[in-house]
Design an enzyme around this catalytic site. Sequence first.
Site, PDB file in Angstrom:
ATOM      1  CB  ALA A 193       5.542  -5.809   8.878  1.00 59.51           C
ATOM      2  CB  SER A 240      -0.946   0.011   1.208  1.00 56.68           C
ATOM      3  OG  SER A 240      -0.205  -0.082   2.413  1.00 56.68           O
ATOM      4  CG  PHE A 256       1.851   5.772 -10.240  1.00 59.29           C
ATOM      5  CD1 PHE A 256       1.931   4.593  -9.515  1.00 59.29           C
ATOM      6  CD2 PHE A 256       2.712   5.958 -11.305  1.00 59.29           C
ATOM      7  CE1 PHE A 256       2.851   3.611  -9.856  1.00 59.29           C
ATOM      8  CE2 PHE A 256       3.633   4.985 -11.661  1.00 59.29           C
ATOM      9  CZ  PHE A 256       3.697   3.805 -10.936  1.00 59.29           C
ATOM     10  CG  LEU A 257       4.872   9.983  -6.428  1.00 62.56           C
ATOM     11  CD1 LEU A 257       5.522  10.260  -5.083  1.00 62.56           C
ATOM     12  CD2 LEU A 257       4.768  11.256  -7.248  1.00 62.56           C
ATOM     13  CB  THR A 284       8.214   2.617   3.529  1.00 63.69           C
ATOM     14  OG1 THR A 284       8.163   1.377   4.236  1.00 63.69           O
ATOM     15  CG2 THR A 284       9.555   3.281   3.781  1.00 63.69           C
ATOM     16  CE  LYS A 344       9.060  -2.508   7.334  1.00 68.16           C
ATOM     17  NZ  LYS A 344       7.633  -2.114   7.218  1.00 68.16           N
TER      18      LYS A 344
END
Length: 232
Positions: free
Chosen positions: A122, A11, A210-211, A14, A41
Amino acid sequence: MYFVAGTDTDSGKTLVSSALLLAAKGLMSETDRPMSTLGIKPIASGCMLTPAGLRNSDALQLLAASSVKLTYGQINPIAFEPAIAPHIAAAKVGGALSPEGVLAQLDLAAFAEADFCLIEGAGGWRLPLGQGRYLSELVQSLSIPVILVVGMKLGCLNHALLTQEAILADGLEIAGWVANCVDPEMSMFEENLDSLKEIMSAPMLGCIPFLEEANPARAAEFLSLEALANHN
């Protein structure tokens, strides 16, 4: 302190966590100084073996985005080399995971140094730790609000709603959610986004398009922490 959960594994937790940390750096704390930020994390699979030990790219990205500089072991205390479910990875090396064990690995005193701290999960909300235990139990023990990252793709409405229901059923609060476009060819994107705005109980913190490359600084431009400030 917030826990960052995702609707599924890919998804963009990070990217969003790093972007939120960068966005928070531009804000002022209650003591009229730039906010100190920290992202951790606790559990990471798919780590690379280096001369310094196992290193995870997600954890390294959080470390780079944080202004409070801790050791790598404080950022990512539980690391596994194979890119598989953590409880399976733990079993393969003769170990076991539990919410209590994960909690014991967290340096909460060090985390308290940050004005804005994110704990990135996670997988999805119900990440199994084995023997009927889940990472979500860690969040319950910490009793911290959740920021939900919705991976915008076909099926995201169902995933977002079910995740929201599970978080609320666990007695936790969703402080905000972020729409992150992971499928550049998603049909009816705006209509799906409008539907999410209707079904989500928390405010939207932003919508990241969107990258081509995961760029936290670019993603931060699409986020607003105002709702989180009001939450506090």
